[in-house]
Design a protein around this motif. Structure first.
Motif, PDB file in Angstrom:
ATOM      1  N   GLY A 301       1.127  -1.313  -0.115  1.00 54.68           N
ATOM      2  CA  GLY A 301       0.080  -0.294  -0.394  1.00 54.68           C
ATOM      3  C   GLY A 301       0.654   1.351   0.361  1.00 54.68           C
ATOM      4  N   GLY A 302       1.952   0.937   0.288  1.00 52.87           N
ATOM      5  CA  GLY A 302       3.010   2.094   0.120  1.00 52.87           C
ATOM      6  C   GLY A 302       2.424   3.289   1.238  1.00 52.87           C
ATOM      7  N   PHE A 303       2.274   2.352   2.732  1.00 50.27           N
ATOM      8  CA  PHE A 303       1.127   3.158   3.751  1.00 50.27           C
ATOM      9  C   PHE A 303       2.386   4.738   4.667  1.00 50.27           C
ATOM     10  CE2 PHE A 303       0.192   2.867   8.002  1.00 50.27           C
ATOM     11  CZ  PHE A 303      -1.159   2.995   8.501  1.00 50.27           C
ATOM     12  N   THR A 304       1.500   5.388   4.758  1.00 48.78           N
ATOM     13  CA  THR A 304       2.462   6.885   5.337  1.00 48.78           C
ATOM     14  C   THR A 304       1.937   6.759   6.084  1.00 48.78           C
ATOM     15  OG1 THR A 304       3.508   7.273   3.035  1.00 48.78           O
ATOM     16  CG2 THR A 304       3.579   8.718   4.874  1.00 48.78           C
ATOM     17  N   LEU A 305       2.045   7.461   7.472  1.00 46.24           N
ATOM     18  CA  LEU A 305       1.454   7.858   8.356  1.00 46.24           C
ATOM     19  C   LEU A 305       1.598   9.787   8.481  1.00 46.24           C
ATOM     20  CD1 LEU A 305       2.219   5.458  11.319  1.00 46.24           C
ATOM     21  CD2 LEU A 305       0.444   5.663  10.730  1.00 46.24           C
ATOM     22  N   ALA A 306       1.516  10.262   7.290  1.00 45.71           N
ATOM     23  CA  ALA A 306       1.608  11.450   7.458  1.00 45.71           C
ATOM     24  C   ALA A 306       0.698  12.389   8.444  1.00 45.71           C
ATOM     25  CB  ALA A 306       0.809  12.104   6.019  1.00 45.71           C
ATOM     26  N   ALA A 307       1.341  14.093   8.139  1.00 41.74           N
ATOM     27  CA  ALA A 307       0.870  14.848   9.150  1.00 41.74           C
ATOM     28  C   ALA A 307      -0.569  14.850   8.114  1.00 41.74           C
ATOM     29  CB  ALA A 307       1.104  16.426   9.011  1.00 41.74           C
ATOM     30  N   ASN A 308      -2.169  15.905   9.023  1.00 40.43           N
ATOM     31  CA  ASN A 308      -3.342  16.162   9.479  1.00 40.43           C
ATOM     32  C   ASN A 308      -3.251  17.218   7.627  1.00 40.43           C
ATOM     33  OD1 ASN A 308      -5.473  16.186   8.324  1.00 40.43           O
ATOM     34  ND2 ASN A 308      -6.703  15.247   9.848  1.00 40.43           N
ATOM     35  N   GLU A 309      -2.378  17.502   6.917  1.00 43.53           N
ATOM     36  CA  GLU A 309      -2.601  18.800   6.721  1.00 43.53           C
ATOM     37  C   GLU A 309      -1.408  19.548   7.136  1.00 43.53           C
ATOM     38  OE1 GLU A 309      -6.684  20.488   6.752  1.00 43.53           O
ATOM     39  OE2 GLU A 309      -7.641  18.814   4.802  1.00 43.53           O
ATOM     40  N   GLY A 310      -0.550  19.018   7.063  1.00 43.26           N
ATOM     41  CA  GLY A 310      -0.172  20.277   8.211  1.00 43.26           C
ATOM     42  C   GLY A 310       0.127  20.396   9.273  1.00 43.26           C
ATOM     43  N   ASN A 311      -0.723  19.590   9.805  1.00 45.33           N
ATOM     44  CA  ASN A 311      -1.098  19.676  11.472  1.00 45.33           C
ATOM     45  C   ASN A 311      -0.157  19.004  12.163  1.00 45.33           C
ATOM     46  OD1 ASN A 311      -2.012  18.945  13.880  1.00 45.33           O
ATOM     47  ND2 ASN A 311      -3.744  19.448  14.083  1.00 45.33           N
ATOM     48  N   TYR A 312       1.158  18.622  12.254  1.00 48.48           N
ATOM     49  CA  TYR A 312       1.623  17.904  13.201  1.00 48.48           C
ATOM     50  C   TYR A 312       1.749  17.037  14.266  1.00 48.48           C
ATOM     51  CZ  TYR A 312       5.477  19.057   9.424  1.00 48.48           C
ATOM     52  OH  TYR A 312       6.264  18.843   9.068  1.00 48.48           O
ATOM     53  N   ASN A 313       0.520  17.355  14.984  1.00 49.07           N
ATOM     54  CA  ASN A 313      -0.123  17.137  15.733  1.00 49.07           C
ATOM     55  C   ASN A 313      -1.231  15.710  15.782  1.00 49.07           C
ATOM     56  OD1 ASN A 313       1.470  17.168  18.930  1.00 49.07           O
ATOM     57  ND2 ASN A 313       0.598  19.541  18.221  1.00 49.07           N
ATOM     58  N   SER A 314      -1.534  15.904  14.388  1.00 47.44           N
ATOM     59  CA  SER A 314      -2.591  14.865  14.009  1.00 47.44           C
ATOM     60  C   SER A 314      -2.387  13.947  12.600  1.00 47.44           C
ATOM     61  CB  SER A 314      -3.719  16.224  13.778  1.00 47.44           C
ATOM     62  OG  SER A 314      -4.671  15.180  12.793  1.00 47.44           O
ATOM     63  N   ILE A 315      -2.687  12.476  13.121  1.00 46.71           N
ATOM     64  CA  ILE A 315      -1.744  11.890  11.380  1.00 46.71           C
ATOM     65  C   ILE A 315      -3.221  11.393  10.801  1.00 46.71           C
ATOM     66  CG2 ILE A 315      -1.381   9.237  11.449  1.00 46.71           C
ATOM     67  CD1 ILE A 315       0.275   9.884  13.882  1.00 46.71           C
ATOM     68  N   ALA A 316      -3.056  11.094   9.562  1.00 49.23           N
ATOM     69  CA  ALA A 316      -3.667  10.980   8.777  1.00 49.23           C
ATOM     70  C   ALA A 316      -3.456  10.172   7.824  1.00 49.23           C
ATOM     71  CB  ALA A 316      -3.977  12.526   7.622  1.00 49.23           C
ATOM     72  N   PRO A 317      -3.135   8.743   8.012  1.00 50.00           N
ATOM     73  CA  PRO A 317      -2.614   7.730   7.121  1.00 50.00           C
ATOM     74  C   PRO A 317      -3.196   7.800   5.230  1.00 50.00           C
ATOM     75  CG  PRO A 317      -3.357   6.634   9.132  1.00 50.00           C
ATOM     76  CD  PRO A 317      -4.270   8.508   9.237  1.00 50.00           C
ATOM     77  N   SER A 318      -2.484   7.890   4.567  1.00 50.01           N
ATOM     78  CA  SER A 318      -2.097   7.552   3.610  1.00 50.01           C
ATOM     79  C   SER A 318      -1.631   6.454   3.070  1.00 50.01           C
ATOM     80  CB  SER A 318      -1.906   8.982   2.930  1.00 50.01           C
ATOM     81  OG  SER A 318      -0.361   9.133   3.337  1.00 50.01           O
ATOM     82  N   PHE A 319      -2.043   6.441   1.913  1.00 52.83           N
ATOM     83  CA  PHE A 319      -1.724   5.559   0.710  1.00 52.83           C
ATOM     84  C   PHE A 319      -1.075   6.305  -0.700  1.00 52.83           C
ATOM     85  CE2 PHE A 319      -4.660   3.568   3.743  1.00 52.83           C
ATOM     86  CZ  PHE A 319      -4.368   2.334   4.054  1.00 52.83           C
ATOM     87  N   SER A 320       0.379   5.450  -1.284  1.00 51.39           N
ATOM     88  CA  SER A 320       0.608   6.329  -2.445  1.00 51.39           C
ATOM     89  C   SER A 320       0.307   4.743  -3.615  1.00 51.39           C
ATOM     90  CB  SER A 320       1.846   5.822  -2.458  1.00 51.39           C
ATOM     91  OG  SER A 320       2.945   4.753  -2.568  1.00 51.39           O
ATOM     92  N   THR A 321       0.012   3.221  -3.492  1.00 48.53           N
ATOM     93  CA  THR A 321      -0.266   2.260  -4.481  1.00 48.53           C
ATOM     94  C   THR A 321      -1.408   1.729  -3.488  1.00 48.53           C
ATOM     95  OG1 THR A 321       0.912   0.468  -5.117  1.00 48.53           O
ATOM     96  CG2 THR A 321       2.026   1.203  -3.459  1.00 48.53           C
ATOM     97  N   GLY A 322      -2.225   0.643  -4.630  1.00 50.12           N
ATOM     98  CA  GLY A 322      -3.196  -0.476  -4.592  1.00 50.12           C
ATOM     99  C   GLY A 322      -2.379  -2.138  -3.923  1.00 50.12           C
ATOM    100  N   GLY A 323      -1.223  -1.983  -4.364  1.00 52.98           N
ATOM    101  CA  GLY A 323      -0.229  -3.274  -4.659  1.00 52.98           C
ATOM    102  C   GLY A 323       1.135  -3.020  -3.662  1.00 52.98           C
ATOM    103  N   HIS A 324       1.742  -3.790  -3.960  1.00 50.14           N
ATOM    104  CA  HIS A 324       3.180  -3.626  -3.417  1.00 50.14           C
ATOM    105  C   HIS A 324       4.526  -2.845  -3.257  1.00 50.14           C
ATOM    106  CE1 HIS A 324       2.329  -8.765  -2.971  1.00 50.14           C
ATOM    107  NE2 HIS A 324       0.799  -7.790  -2.352  1.00 50.14           N
ATOM    108  N   SER A 325       5.526  -2.512  -2.271  1.00 46.85           N
ATOM    109  CA  SER A 325       6.158  -1.690  -2.183  1.00 46.85           C
ATOM    110  C   SER A 325       7.538  -2.143  -1.934  1.00 46.85           C
ATOM    111  CB  SER A 325       6.215  -0.332  -1.729  1.00 46.85           C
ATOM    112  OG  SER A 325       6.326  -1.167  -0.284  1.00 46.85           O
ATOM    113  N   ALA A 326       8.768  -2.338  -2.790  1.00 51.36           N
ATOM    114  CA  ALA A 326       9.766  -2.438  -2.782  1.00 51.36           C
ATOM    115  C   ALA A 326      11.178  -2.323  -1.398  1.00 51.36           C
ATOM    116  CB  ALA A 326      10.747  -1.406  -4.320  1.00 51.36           C
ATOM    117  N   THR A 327      10.488  -1.519  -0.632  1.00 48.88           N
ATOM    118  CA  THR A 327      10.901  -1.111   0.612  1.00 48.88           C
ATOM    119  C   THR A 327      11.637  -2.580   1.847  1.00 48.88           C
ATOM    120  OG1 THR A 327      10.691   0.262   2.456  1.00 48.88           O
ATOM    121  CG2 THR A 327       9.010  -1.128   2.423  1.00 48.88           C
ATOM    122  N   MET A 328      12.382  -2.154   2.766  1.00 49.55           N
ATOM    123  CA  MET A 328      13.245  -3.177   3.102  1.00 49.55           C
ATOM    124  C   MET A 328      13.061  -3.960   4.206  1.00 49.55           C
ATOM    125  SD  MET A 328      17.456  -2.311   3.333  1.00 49.55           S
ATOM    126  CE  MET A 328      17.357  -0.918   3.830  1.00 49.55           C
TER     127      MET A 328
END
Length: 359
Positions: A301-328
């Motif tokens: 999913g390329g899953f990321t625990l991103a900041a919620n619209e620039g708010n560094y005290n709030s997390i908005a989980p996001s994805f970059s793909t519907g498949g797998h990624s090559a990360t270690m």
């Protein structure tokens, strides 16, 4: 002259005795290897998936209890980005293969897996999953087929396998087959006690649990603590073998939450997996002879625990793909032999490190 000779002989004898004493002390001080190995695979679980437990679990995640951390590279033999079949085959058999391969090499020939090796040492083996028991990851620890989609063939391989315990879904591949074979009867003839309703309270040396016709429900939709309880029942059954055991436990649906780009689904599966880790670690700490390893076949999913619209005290989980990624992928280890899992290495080394630990 005789006196001098006696003195020289005495010095030589003392020297030899000292060398033998040092040798014995060195041997006795060498770390003792594990009697048992439990490998927990969070399918599709990358570092962000692991990190989600820090922010969405009440209390400290069990992931943080592991003293040893490493990283694996996950590419398959033919693709930069692996699938679960090739990834699990690397863990189970110690060889890179093509995406879709279950327990076979790049030329489609069968490769010996850990349970097949360990039975020669009179050890027991088992697998647990929240997917069908014929799904890619559990299948790689007992089957040999050219394609992960051959579920009925994989089910046949389970009947003929060296497993002593299994728990998961996939009942339909055993009792509603296109060839009309009744594999439940065949499993019973092989000595298995089969339960299709619940995890039994009794403990037997060979047990099979089918918790669903297909895959089990999502954790957030009421699956309950099946993964934890099925894992503990597996430990209970396999521990009856005084020669030791190998158990693979898969948090299967972390991957599916990633494929669906569904953060709630993914995080629910991750927290369930972490709960199972806690139960396994509690057992291993008391037992003292069990090596526990946690890793994943790949990230999904390329899953990321991103900041919620620039708010560094709030997390908005996001994805970059519907498949797998090559990360270690991270590797965590606890128990005798855990120190061997540090560093950066290929996914096939998980197999070789386990095999070396169990000699």
């Amino acid at each position: 002259m005789k006196l001098l000779g006696y003195l020289l002989l005495s010095v030589l004898l003392l020297s030899c005795q000292n060398q033998e004493s040092k040798k014995e002390a060195t041997l006795s001080s060498e770390p003792k290897g594990p009697k048992n190995v439990i490998l927990l695979i969070g399918d599709g679980m990358g570092l962000s998936q692991m990190s989600s437990a820090q922010f969405y679990k009440e209390g400290t995640p069990n992931l943080e209890r592991f003293p040893v951390v490493g990283l694996i590279k996950t590419s398959s033999s033919a693709q930069l980005i692996t699938d679960s079949a090739a990834g699990a085959t690397a863990f189970a058999c110690g060889a890179k293969s093509y995406n879709g391969a279950i327990g076979v090499a790049s030329d489609s020939t069968a490769i010996e897996n850990l349970p097949e090796m360990l039975v020669k040492q009179n050890m027991s083996s088992g697998v647990v999953a929240t997917s069908t028991i014929t799904h890619a990851t559990p299948a790689s620890f007992y089957a040999h087929v050219v394609s992960r989609n051959m579920h009925e063939d994989i089910a046949l391989d389970l009947v003929e396998s060296e497993l002593n315990y299994f728990a998961g879904g996939g009942l339909k591949y055993f009792n509603q087959r296109s060839d009309e074979q009744d594999l439940l009867s065949e499993l019973k003839n092989k000595g298995f006690v089969i339960d299709t309703t619940a995890i039994p309270s009794a403990t037997t040396e060979k047990m099979g649990i089918f918790a669903a016709s297909n895959a089990l429900p999502k954790f957030i939709e009421g699956r309950g603590d099946f993964l934890t309880q099925a894992s503990l029942k597996g430990i209970e059954c396999l521990s009856q073998n005084e020669n030791g055991y190998f158990l693979m436990i898969e948090g299967s649906q972390i991957d599916w939450g990633g494929h669906d780009n569904d953060a709630d689904y993914l995080i629910g599966e991750m927290l369930d997996f972490d709960n199972t880790l806690g139960a396994v670690l509690d057992y291993a700490q008391k037992d003292g002879e069990t090596l526990v390893i946690v890793t994943a076949d790949h990230e999904t999913g390329g899953f990321t625990l991103a900041a919620n619209e620039g708010n560094y005290n709030s997390i908005a989980p996001s994805f970059s793909t519907g498949g797998h990624s090559a990360t270690m992928i991270p590797v965590l280890a606890f128990g005798p032999g855990a120190e061997n899992f540090t560093g950066i290495y290929e996914n096939t080394d998980i197999f070789h490190k386990i095999a070396a630990a169990l000699k």
